[in-house]
Enzyme design. Sequence first.
Site, PDB file in Angstrom:
ATOM      1  N   GLY B 321      58.181  19.900  28.252  1.00  0.00           N
ATOM      2  CA  GLY B 321      57.264  20.993  28.613  1.00  0.00           C
ATOM      3  C   GLY B 321      55.909  20.440  29.023  1.00  0.00           C
ATOM      4  CD1 TRP B 324      58.181  22.709  34.518  1.00  0.00           C
ATOM      5  CD2 TRP B 324      56.215  23.494  33.804  1.00  0.00           C
ATOM      6  NE1 TRP B 324      57.934  23.882  35.183  1.00  0.00           N
ATOM      7  CE2 TRP B 324      56.735  24.387  34.766  1.00  0.00           C
ATOM      8  CE3 TRP B 324      54.985  23.795  33.223  1.00  0.00           C
ATOM      9  CZ2 TRP B 324      56.070  25.546  35.153  1.00  0.00           C
ATOM     10  CZ3 TRP B 324      54.321  24.939  33.618  1.00  0.00           C
ATOM     11  CH2 TRP B 324      54.870  25.812  34.567  1.00  0.00           C
ATOM     12  CG  HIS B 325      51.982  22.183  31.490  1.00  0.00           C
ATOM     13  ND1 HIS B 325      52.883  22.300  30.454  1.00  0.00           N
ATOM     14  CD2 HIS B 325      51.471  23.419  31.678  1.00  0.00           C
ATOM     15  CE1 HIS B 325      52.892  23.559  30.030  1.00  0.00           C
ATOM     16  NE2 HIS B 325      52.051  24.252  30.758  1.00  0.00           N
ATOM     17  N   GLY B 326      52.349  18.405  34.164  1.00  0.00           N
ATOM     18  CA  GLY B 326      51.727  17.399  35.021  1.00  0.00           C
ATOM     19  C   GLY B 326      52.341  16.033  34.808  1.00  0.00           C
ATOM     20  CG  PHE B 470      50.334  22.941  35.751  1.00  0.00           C
ATOM     21  CD1 PHE B 470      49.815  21.651  35.776  1.00  0.00           C
ATOM     22  CD2 PHE B 470      49.706  23.876  34.986  1.00  0.00           C
ATOM     23  CE1 PHE B 470      48.693  21.329  35.041  1.00  0.00           C
ATOM     24  CE2 PHE B 470      48.583  23.565  34.228  1.00  0.00           C
ATOM     25  CZ  PHE B 470      48.081  22.297  34.265  1.00  0.00           C
TER      26      PHE B 470
END
Lengths: 358, 470
Positions: B321, B324-326, B470
């Site tokens: 997770g 996933w953001h960066g 993102f």
Amino acid sequence: MPSFISNSSDRLPNPAAKRAFVFGLLAAVVLLAVVELRLRQIGFRPTVQDSKELWAAQRGRAALLGKQALILVGDSRMQLGMDLDVLAAETGLAPVQLAIDGSEFLPVLADMAQDPAITGKLLVSGDVWKLAADRPHDRGEEWVAFYHRKYKDLVSAKLETLLKSQVQQQLALYGGGIPPQVLFTRLTSPGMVRLFYLTTYANRERDADYELVQQPAFYINRVLRSLGQPLDMNGIDSREKFEQAVGEKLRQSAAVQFSADQFAYTNSLGRQIQNKGAQLAFINFPSTALVRTIEEYRYPRATGWDVFAANSPALTVNCWDYPEFGFELPDGAHLDRRDKAEFTRRLVAKLKAAGFFD
Amino acid sequence: MQFDSFLFLIFWLVVLALYYSIPDWRSRKLMLLIASYLFYAAWNPPFVVLLWISTNVDFCLGKLIGAAQNQPRRKALLALSLLVNLGFLGFFKYADFLNQTAAEILAWFGIGYQPQPLGIVLPIGISFYTFQSLSYTLDVYQRKIAAETSLLDFSLFVTFFPQLVAGPIVRAPQFLPQCKTPRQTAADHFVWGLTLFLFGVFAKAILADVGLAPVVDRVYADPAAFAAADAWLAVLAFSGQIFFDFAGYSLCAIGAAMTLGFSLPDNFHCPYGALGFSDFWRRWHISLSSWLRDYLYFSLGGNRVRPLRTVFNLVLVMVLGGLWHGAAWTFALWGIIHGGLLAVEHGVKHAAGFRPESSAARLALMLATFLLVSLTWMPFRAQGFENLAAMAAALVRSDGAAVLDQSSRIAVAGIVSAMLVWHILAREIRLEQLFERFSPMVRGSVIAGLTISVVLFSNGDSRAFIYFQF
């Protein structure tokens, strides 16, 4: 806890959502209209907020215009001193204002040199002390990077800049010159707050109305900024004493010594630009009073501008050399909006005489 | 185009005018689809192709998976969907990151490898629409839903402009049924949609951008220059900034969809009033956390496995997770910390049966959760580990100048305190219910106040929504 899955009927507050919204919106529109009218009544005019987006829009235009572009690079002297309508009328070219207030011109000049699409004519306002290869990081660098990384390829950013600048140009309450924090004071006690002396237009042309500034405080501040050192103002109650104090302070600092090597970077950019078929001219804008004294002392012509001009592959014009550029500069460094058009006409005449527009 | 822009305002007005002037439902949907592609193209036109490929591949694979009876074939088709979607995501988002990481690992072994950055431009919203589209093939594979037969409806599900670039991540069962019958939009719905949109723009443009972002940017740019009190203020300010930025975006999306008669799921529900971390993740970016829970955590066995494996599952899901953001190890660290905190909380609940009952204990737990969540935002916000270390050092230093001006401090303290009080008091009720408690006159005044603030205060440099990256 409510489910995260919802449908529109779950989400409806009851009753009278519609009436409350319509009432609120109408009230807002009426209040904003009143504020707008009141601002105009007490003398405020719409002004566009100069920003990196606005600069980037003009930067993109410079590339699109190709040979037709007359690109202005530099700092606030270039932005306040050039009348774009006069330039267009006198030269038949399309002026593009890329000067950045309070910045170094070298990052923008380097960007112009590296872009093959830049093939027009460039006017650069440059102070000799800014020509060294060792350039500090400043806004110019930031704005150039913004254009290439976050603006150039984005259609929405371009359209938004266009729309935003047009709206700002129409509404006094939306202009960059009015910090909302002091809006209430301005509306209720107009005498307590001075009108903003700078007006920016959507094409980044900028007017300075020095009748709106408080003198001599404004001039003194400008001199102190040029001096770059703190000055004890206690006991200074006349122009003579101020000049004397500045002179003493100046004599405590050494003059900057230049060597031809320090101009090599700028000259190499000039050659890159000229190799693309573009033309380049450096203009040293006028300065007067103590600002000029400081510049003359700290950056002597003999080792500064004169050496640069002798080695430059570009045309160089130093306004100090010609009496026709002897305008009265209210703060010692910038032109008032009333003199801008005439200054531009005279500069174009000088450049034409030197064959710059042939 | 951003929701808080003139361009979107014009685009939206045109879409609404066309939408409500077209009588035929299929034509309306087609118009919405074209508008959605234009909305996406307004950023970077070539990337529309990517969106189109993702949509068509998943539509076709969904049909094939739905029709296939043979399990290995179904698995192979699902694997193809995963490969295409995650392949795009991996290439555009993680290629440079993996390249750089490989170079760093090789350097440990004394092997010099200095890759040139590939200079790949990240297609905006790719993480969102990839997960959205992927959830459909996963649902069809798990036989939770039947394969969609209308390419138009499916394309609109993937591309619907209000939620295309930053969520909420909508699931097929939430959206596709809405495409089957013409949407009826009552005037009250329409107006409430506009109200939600206004709330969203106010949260983003005023509270996040004007009120909090300047303090966050200043302190994070040079933490060493600030006293500990200012550093703490910046940490709390970022908690507010990221909430108002992203929850504001979600509200805009929900509101814009509602004016078209579509319902999107809630994405935030008073997350800073959470009682612990599992509660926080039920309230923060709900559409992502529920996606990760349903498709990743449960697939790994969730908490129906040995305790150590549960801990591993929690940490792995949170690390993924985070990434996933960066594409940066600071995001992985953020995930590790949250995974660890969830595991500890899970253990404490299991072993000690800890359940706070009294109001004071609940309040203390809420505040402790908020404080820890705020601290964990540090790796999320920091520009690399050096910046993170400098920020952490600034929090505990005894010297340093008080650089921030008083008005900035008051603004941050005021906004963050108000946010916290609101989240704690309203954690059990919805925004609609809260708004309903006030008289029409108060509601109207609130709308007038928000509109005036947005017009007057949002004329500075516009900032992109944080979640766009993102």
